[in-house]
Design a protein around this motif. Sequence first.
Motif, PDB file in Angstrom:
ATOM      1  N   ASP B   7     -31.471 -17.544  28.887  1.00  0.00           N
ATOM      2  CA  ASP B   7     -32.888 -17.881  28.920  1.00  0.00           C
ATOM      3  C   ASP B   7     -33.684 -16.878  28.091  1.00  0.00           C
ATOM      4  N   PHE B   8     -33.631 -17.031  26.798  1.00  0.00           N
ATOM      5  CA  PHE B   8     -34.372 -16.121  25.926  1.00  0.00           C
ATOM      6  C   PHE B   8     -34.486 -16.717  24.515  1.00  0.00           C
ATOM      7  N   SER B   9     -35.227 -16.021  23.699  1.00  0.00           N
ATOM      8  CA  SER B   9     -35.396 -16.488  22.324  1.00  0.00           C
ATOM      9  C   SER B   9     -35.022 -15.383  21.345  1.00  0.00           C
ATOM     10  N   ILE B  10     -34.537 -15.815  20.200  1.00  0.00           N
ATOM     11  CA  ILE B  10     -34.104 -14.885  19.150  1.00  0.00           C
ATOM     12  C   ILE B  10     -34.830 -15.264  17.869  1.00  0.00           C
ATOM     13  N   THR B  11     -35.372 -14.276  17.176  1.00  0.00           N
ATOM     14  CA  THR B  11     -35.960 -14.556  15.869  1.00  0.00           C
ATOM     15  C   THR B  11     -35.324 -13.644  14.823  1.00  0.00           C
ATOM     16  N   VAL B  12     -34.898 -14.234  13.724  1.00  0.00           N
ATOM     17  CA  VAL B  12     -34.313 -13.464  12.629  1.00  0.00           C
ATOM     18  C   VAL B  12     -35.292 -13.487  11.463  1.00  0.00           C
ATOM     19  N   GLY B  13     -35.700 -12.310  11.024  1.00  0.00           N
ATOM     20  CA  GLY B  13     -36.612 -12.236   9.879  1.00  0.00           C
ATOM     21  C   GLY B  13     -35.839 -11.833   8.632  1.00  0.00           C
ATOM     22  N   THR B  14     -35.771 -12.735   7.667  1.00  0.00           N
ATOM     23  CA  THR B  14     -35.028 -12.424   6.426  1.00  0.00           C
ATOM     24  C   THR B  14     -35.880 -12.793   5.223  1.00  0.00           C
ATOM     25  N   LYS B  15     -35.254 -12.711   4.059  1.00  0.00           N
ATOM     26  CA  LYS B  15     -35.921 -13.139   2.844  1.00  0.00           C
ATOM     27  C   LYS B  15     -35.427 -14.518   2.470  1.00  0.00           C
ATOM     28  N   ASN B  16     -36.338 -15.356   1.996  1.00  0.00           N
ATOM     29  CA  ASN B  16     -35.952 -16.677   1.532  1.00  0.00           C
ATOM     30  C   ASN B  16     -34.931 -16.549   0.402  1.00  0.00           C
ATOM     31  N   GLY B  17     -33.917 -17.372   0.450  1.00  0.00           N
ATOM     32  CA  GLY B  17     -32.931 -17.373  -0.617  1.00  0.00           C
ATOM     33  C   GLY B  17     -31.876 -16.310  -0.476  1.00  0.00           C
ATOM     34  N   SER B  18     -31.843 -15.606   0.668  1.00  0.00           N
ATOM     35  CA  SER B  18     -30.868 -14.534   0.833  1.00  0.00           C
ATOM     36  C   SER B  18     -29.565 -15.041   1.436  1.00  0.00           C
ATOM     37  N   ASP B  72     -37.823 -12.671  22.318  1.00  0.00           N
ATOM     38  CA  ASP B  72     -37.203 -11.653  23.169  1.00  0.00           C
ATOM     39  C   ASP B  72     -36.303 -10.740  22.345  1.00  0.00           C
ATOM     40  N   ILE B  73     -35.619 -11.341  21.406  1.00  0.00           N
ATOM     41  CA  ILE B  73     -34.757 -10.561  20.512  1.00  0.00           C
ATOM     42  C   ILE B  73     -35.220 -10.812  19.079  1.00  0.00           C
ATOM     43  N   VAL B  74     -35.429  -9.727  18.346  1.00  0.00           N
ATOM     44  CA  VAL B  74     -35.815  -9.876  16.942  1.00  0.00           C
ATOM     45  C   VAL B  74     -34.808  -9.133  16.073  1.00  0.00           C
ATOM     46  N   ILE B  75     -34.357  -9.799  15.034  1.00  0.00           N
ATOM     47  CA  ILE B  75     -33.447  -9.175  14.074  1.00  0.00           C
ATOM     48  C   ILE B  75     -34.202  -9.043  12.761  1.00  0.00           C
ATOM     49  N   ALA B  76     -34.414  -7.815  12.303  1.00  0.00           N
ATOM     50  CA  ALA B  76     -35.226  -7.571  11.113  1.00  0.00           C
ATOM     51  C   ALA B  76     -34.334  -7.151   9.955  1.00  0.00           C
TER      52      ALA B  76
END
Lengths: 351, 648
Positions: B7-18, B72-76
């Motif tokens: 029960d959580f959310s994950i967001t991954v922040g990357t660069k377009n085209g990577s 809840d979880i962020v991957i930068a």
Amino acid sequence: MTETLPMAGAASNVNAVGLSKNDYRGAPSTLCQGCGHNSISNQIIAAMYEMSVMPEDVIKFSGIGCSSKSPTYFMNRSFGFNSLHGRMPSIATGALFGDARMKGIGVSGDGDSASIGMGQFKHAMRRNVNMVYIVENNGVYGLTKGQFSATAEKGLQLKKQGENPYMPVDICAEALISNATFVARSFAGNPKQVKEILKAAFAHKGIAVLDIISPCVTFNNQENAYHSYAWGKDHEEPLHEISYIAPRNEIMLEREMNEGEIREVSMHDGSVVILKNLEKGYDPTNRTLALQALEEARENNWLLTGLIYVNTSKPTLTDIYNLVDAPLNRLTQADLRPDRAMIDKVNALMF
Amino acid sequence: MNKIVNDFSITVGTKNGSGSSTANNTILRSIFKMGIPVSGKNLFPSNIQGLPTWYTIRVNKDGFIARKETSDIVIAINPDSFAKDLASVAPGGAFFYADDIRQPITRVDIAIYPMPIKAIVKADANIPADFRDLVGNMVYVGILAQMINIDMEAIRAALTFHFKGKQKPIDMNFNALKAGADWAAANLEKKDPFQLEKMNKTEGMIMADGNTAAAIGSVFGGIQFAAWYPITPASSLAEALNDYLPVLRKREDGKHTYAVIQAEDELAALGMAIGAGWSGLRSMTSTSGPGLSLMTEFAGLAYYAEVPVVVWDVQRIGPSTGLPTRTSQGDLTFTYTIGHGDSHSVILLPGDVYECFEFGWKSFDLAERLQTPVFVLSDLDMGMNQWISKPFQYPERPMDRGKVLWEKDLEELKGNWGRYLDKDGDAIPYRTIPGNKNPFSAYFTRGTGHDEYAKYTEDSDIYMKNMERLARKQQTAKQYVPAPVLHANKNATIGIIAYGSTENAIFEAQHQLETEHGIQSEFLRIRAVPFSKEVDAFIEKHDQIFVVEMNRDGQLQQILYIEYPQYAMKFKSVAYHDGLPAAAKWVREGILARYEKAGNGTQKKAAVKKTAAKAASKPKVKKAAVKKSAATSSPKGKSKSAVKSKRK
């Protein structure tokens, strides 16, 4: 003298498929009397009759404008689609997939094809849609009462519009450069040539563009009008080959033109079009020569008439798609819906 | 430490085209494979390379898998969005970051995990230098997998699917992923509560995107012709046709029963499709808002000349070019009366990936039955994101080719027919198709005024009679279009009407309204315009109806005002237009902001009670079943029994 329009062909005569010329007629024309478009409609009727084409094997198309009304006036027994302004090519492109054995005859105008529909016109060329594409070219918008079209020459004067400041579009050159496989030009007042070119165009597999100069009797009748060059005005005397035609009669050539012949033709206002028949020995299969011939004609203010280019080796659009032999529009669910087992196969392809 | 499981959310922040989409899809698919309800939404810019892009994953054991607005979880991974990404972590959350990004980390309320992605990739001699960045994405998947317990076999299955079984890329990516996981096992101490545990809630389900589903549905609908022009987010629909037609409609003679044309623009695309529909083919085009704008003139022609054609609009947010890669339900009122002059459109509104498939084939039946353009309004969220779906089901009924007269029909009629003659009284005329060899088959189609025999006319009475018939045809359409889906609740004090991809967000908002605010609701998901009588009944029954949609002006509400003026006071617009996939938060808050406490049920007249009683007699789906359907994001258990098909 004016040639008799082929309206009263002997009704008792039937062609090879047992049809009389009446079987190729349409509704009575509502265009202006003396309009070159009517002559072209009549030549379509004559050509189809003489070629013994079954009307049910032809689909008529058009866009919007005076010219685009004319498919109503020939071949009642053929399906027809009077579409949108400048959009005849896309309608025809899709419609001819229904039954790829059928041939299209499209009638458009210079406004419909050279202005609003230039994009679709050129893409129909490059796709080699299997149709005769007639541009009834009068350099003017008739149905909206006399505005310049894109084929009007620079300097043309019209009553309400003043002087045309822009260079014209050459339908044949545009077609050729867009990879059309059949490009010809004729003059509505030269019915024999129109008919012969129509026959050749209909026999051609792929797109056949016919730029037919078809004078507007009503709106392009100003002094110095349509393709009326100062040079022509100054040389009215040699026009002995053309008899004087009273306004509101169709302009017809007195006799056929010889190969290579240059002839000046009076328009309704007495202005002049210079027709140049292609030279004897001209090779219409050479695209480079065709472009050269068009350029030479442009430099000389000639309207080059005849078959300018033909290439019979290119597949038509529907050929490219490698379709089943039966017409697509006769296929049933058995041909079109994958078997039940395929749904499992599809689901297995998903994650 | 407390554990928070599934029960959580994950967001991954990357660069377009990577190349991170492979990595992100691997996370999504692995969690799906573990049997846990999950969704993944790609929030991407209109750009090929370089701009920040996010991928957000929602894991929820109860099946609430609408996009969650908090992470809840962020991957930068992207230095350009690092500060924003760090700030976006919910308190108590976890922050993973590529340790070559040297930016200040000031937060102390979250778990911080640096990831030496570059070092790990470099250490693997089997990874060619060119592939390091690409494969590096797998390292963060491996570290995450180790920390939240993603099953390694599920990961392997996801990679095998992605690389179509090709061992070399599977191994290379898996090894990088494993290296990340091993490094995390040896070096990271778990400081956050988020954990995955296997469930069995996705068993028998598939994952697919709506554009692919629409294409496959169209193939099972017997599609014969498609013309299209590239546009985000619709391009992948036509591309999927090109992928699946050769597989599903393969013939022994190698010949084709279809044609797909990339047109020169959207005008030509619809023009070609109309030409093909007119000449008897099952024909379609697919586009998005700007393309639909260009198609407007042709849409009017098809309406007036009565040509069957299907138009898919995978909606993105406008007006104009708008936000080209953001989702929306902004084309509804535009489509409703598309074209100049009087017109009504038949519109289908798929609510999930399964319905994209289903309406793929149904739209052809409708277009040919009704002889009119049928618009299918999907959206970017449904069209381009991977959704859990029940498996596609074979069409339950044969194709309906509508009223077509061939040679023998005309012989029987002795040629006595008129293209626009209303012979059956249902306002649907008979048509013939080019290629018909009967000499009486031909007619002249036009967008100009025409009489019952397709002859040109400007006669006022004939014009009006024809237009009145077209209006009646829209009434006839009501009995053919898909009925709405009712999520019934006999204790409901409010009604909710919505359509399209907002369903999961609404389920969750309904749950929150009930458990946190004591407001019980009943939800009607509309699947077509014109509205069938189930919509009438629902509107009659409820005093407060919240119309939830993703646009600024409340477009469905505007249409409801027009169609139900007598009930206009009942409708309360909950419209939101941030361009992101629907979230429960704005649905809940929108409803609460306009909610009026019960007690004003003065409108309840005898007739309304009767309808309510009738509705109550229908089999009801319990709340649990609704939850279940939310969990699986499928129409299974979605009150199917309460939806009576109106087809004959």
